[in-house]
Design a protein around this motif. Structure first.
Motif, mmCIF file in Angstrom:
data_model
loop_
_atom_site.group_PDB
_atom_site.id
_atom_site.type_symbol
_atom_site.label_atom_id
_atom_site.label_comp_id
_atom_site.label_asym_id
_atom_site.label_seq_id
_atom_site.Cartn_x
_atom_site.Cartn_y
_atom_site.Cartn_z
ATOM 1 N N ASP A 83 0.832 -1.207 0.000
ATOM 2 C CA ASP A 83 0.000 0.000 0.000
ATOM 3 C C ASP A 83 0.863 1.253 0.000
ATOM 4 O OD1 ASP A 83 -2.496 -1.225 -0.056
ATOM 5 O OD2 ASP A 83 -2.683 -1.322 2.114
ATOM 6 N N THR A 135 -3.512 1.057 6.813
ATOM 7 C CA THR A 135 -3.368 -0.078 5.904
ATOM 8 C C THR A 135 -3.654 -1.423 6.579
ATOM 9 O OG1 THR A 135 -1.004 -0.336 6.376
ATOM 10 C CG2 THR A 135 -1.621 1.203 4.623
ATOM 11 N N THR A 180 -8.063 1.084 4.311
ATOM 12 C CA THR A 180 -7.980 0.229 3.136
ATOM 13 C C THR A 180 -7.711 -1.201 3.585
ATOM 14 O OG1 THR A 180 -7.048 0.030 0.903
ATOM 15 C CG2 THR A 180 -5.495 0.482 2.692
#
Length: 550
Positions: A247, A308, A326
């Motif tokens: 990420d 993340t 995310t």
């Protein structure tokens, strides 16, 4: 009692959270997480049966990892996401059943988790959860060992998932995850069988951490000794927290040339040591400390914030509109960046736009800290280290790795670092280092007294270093090394690391700030008698004992 959760070190009264989690999750999320574990066991049953019939399915294998990972402390607090995860577990379970039956398997199963038919609503899952709580297992020792195994599996799943996104996977890990989850469904399983499974989990944990180490270093290069700035510079910024290097890389690619600087937070600090990440000049530095300080530190960061993986804590209204999640992370009402479609990157443009809208950060002074002492870098210093030990310049290594947390008792680790004799070296990984990595502890003949191997994900480096030193000194037992283990734990990845150390034969580990609440007195006794695991005591007593090799 509206919930029962004792998987982390902050379990209320060191017994269990029974109304609301100290982490911030409510009883609804707790119940939906319990149901997800239950449904993953059903999925594991049919995936195992299908595997025995020669049929594997990577979607099911991967979801077992993702599902377990999503229930780790401080990952996901969004009940709607957990309804979706439960639905997917049921859908995949039925798919794997059909595949298994098509190959001749018996369509009947001995476990309710493999057969029940939900309506796939939140209300349906919540109703079922009341009958499938942890306490449904009445035998305290069996319950303790089953939960110890499941928490170890959660850590294994986290590390394996990180490796998987970098295209590294292992059928052995998939298979063990399935087998172990199914074994926890058995009502007739014995204490000895569960102890064997827990030790096997330690073996798989070592292999999983080695796989992740290989995935990270193959993708991003071997970590290099690197100095990292801990302040701020003028201009728009994005703060990246969690553990996911992919990420971060994709965000760095998408921010390149846009005048937006990227900072790491918490467990993302080690990213600065990887050659393929540090080459991005707008990866400016690391801001903030361990996860539990984020509510104060994020208010000071006038930019966008991206989570993340774990460790998210309930965000404050003052910065909530600047936070994005995310992957498996979730919080109700927080903007979520969805997974990418095959062959593409995630779209981080909303995060970048928010950073620009915030108007930028004001410069702030910060010291530089040195990181990047993963196993290759330490082994490059091996001759120097061995010489220092042989000459008495280094008397002892103290592994102070693991997690940090809110509890006042964790100040113990800062005081240990301050008061250790000057001829000791601290080996660390994980966010526990934030208790002492800003201290000026000096060096021993050019060898820094704090060697930071990286994230909790990088704990493999510490095991590797110990094993290589054992070889170098010609020893037949890892416990004969001048190394003491003073480990801080918080959540389930730390449980995984602990099981890995036990598998490697490490004895005499000090574990704090409290022993896990999920260890029954009898199970704790087994660990003490077989591995000499012990609680931390006072700083003075523990330092004296460690320096005496006890």
């Amino acid at each position: 009692m509206s919930m029962f959760c004792y998987q982390c070190s902050e379990a209320a009264k060191n017994i269990a959270c029974t109304t609301r989690g100290v982490c911030g999750k409510d009883d609804k999320v707790a119940a939906l997480e319990d149901m997800l574990i239950y449904n993953l066991k059903g999925l594991a049953y049919w995936t195992k049966i299908a595997r025995e019939k020669g049929v594997t399915n990577e979607e099911a294998d991967l979801f077992l990892l993702e599902g377990l990972f999503s229930t780790i402390t401080n990952v996901n607090f969004d009940p709607q996401r957990f309804v979706e995860y439960n639905n997917k577990a049921i859908d995949l379970r039925d798919k794997m059943k059909d595949l298994a039956v098509s190959k001749g398997a018996d369509a009947n199963a001995p476990y309710d988790a493999a057969t029940w038919k939900p309506q796939k609503t939140e209300a349906d899952y919540l109703a079922k959860a009341a009958a499938t709580t942890i306490l449904a297992e009445e035998n305290e020792d069996i319950r303790s060992l089953k939960e110890l195994l499941i928490y170890g599996l959660k850590g294994i799943a986290a590390y394996a998932d990180h490796a998987y996104v970098l295209k590294f996977k292992s059928e052995e890990i998939f298979k063990f995850t399935e087998d172990a989850l199914v074994e926890t469904l058995r009502k007739d399983i014995t204490v000895n069988e569960l102890i064997s499974l827990v030790l096997k989990a330690g073996e798989i944990a070592v292999k999983t951490m080695e796989l992740l180490d290989r995935a990270n270093t193959t993708t991003y290069g071997k970590p290099e000794i690197t100095q990292v700035f801990t302040g701020l510079v003028d201009g728009p910024g994005i703060l990246v927290s969690g553990h996911d290097l992919l990420d971060l890389e994709e965000l760095l690619k998408q921010t390149e040339g846009k005048g937006v600087n990227v900072y790491t937070h918490g467990e993302m600090l080690p990213a600065h040591a990887y050659p393929e990440l540090k080459k991005y000049k707008h990866l400016i530095g690391n801001f903030g400390t361990a996860w539990y300080n984020q509510r104060e530190e994020f208010e000071q960061f006038n930019g966008a914030i991206l989570f993340t993986t774990n460790c998210l804590v309930p965000p404050k209204d003052s910065y909530k509109d600047r936070v994005f999640t995310t992957g498996l992370v979730g919080w109700p009402g927080i903007k979520h960046i969805p997974n990418a479609t095959a062959g593409k990157m995630k779209d981080f443009s909303p995060v970048i736009q928010k950073a620009i809208e915030c108007g930028g950060l004001k410069a702030k002074d910060g010291k530089k800290i040195t990181i990047g002492f993963a196993h290759d870098q330490v082994m490059a210093l091996a001759d120097k280290v061995i010489d220092a030990v042989n000459k008495g310049a280094i008397k002892r290594f103290v592994v102070m790795a693991g997690c940090d947390g809110r509890a006042k008792e964790r100040e113990y680790y800062t005081e240990v670092a301050k008061n250790l004799p000057k001829d000791t070296v601290i080996l660390t990984a994980g966010c526990a280092k934030y208790r002492y990595n800003m201290l000026d502890l000096g060096d021993i003949g050019g060898i820094p007294r704090v060697l930071d191997a990286g994230q909790c994900n990088d704990s493999y480096s510490l095991a590797y270093i110990a094993l290589k030193l054992k070889e170098a000194f010609g020893l037949d037992d890892i416990n004969k090394l001048p190394i003491s283990y003073d480990i801080a734990w918080y959540e389930q990845k730390a449980v995984c690391v602990l099981l890995a150390l036990l598998y490697l034969g490490v004895k005499g580990i000090r574990l704090g700030p409290v022993l896990p609440a999920f260890l029954s007195p009898n199970v704790a006794k087994v660990l003490v008698e077989n591995f000499n695991i012990k609680p931390i005591s006072s700083v003075k007593e523990d330092i004296e004992a460690m320096m005496a090799g006890k």
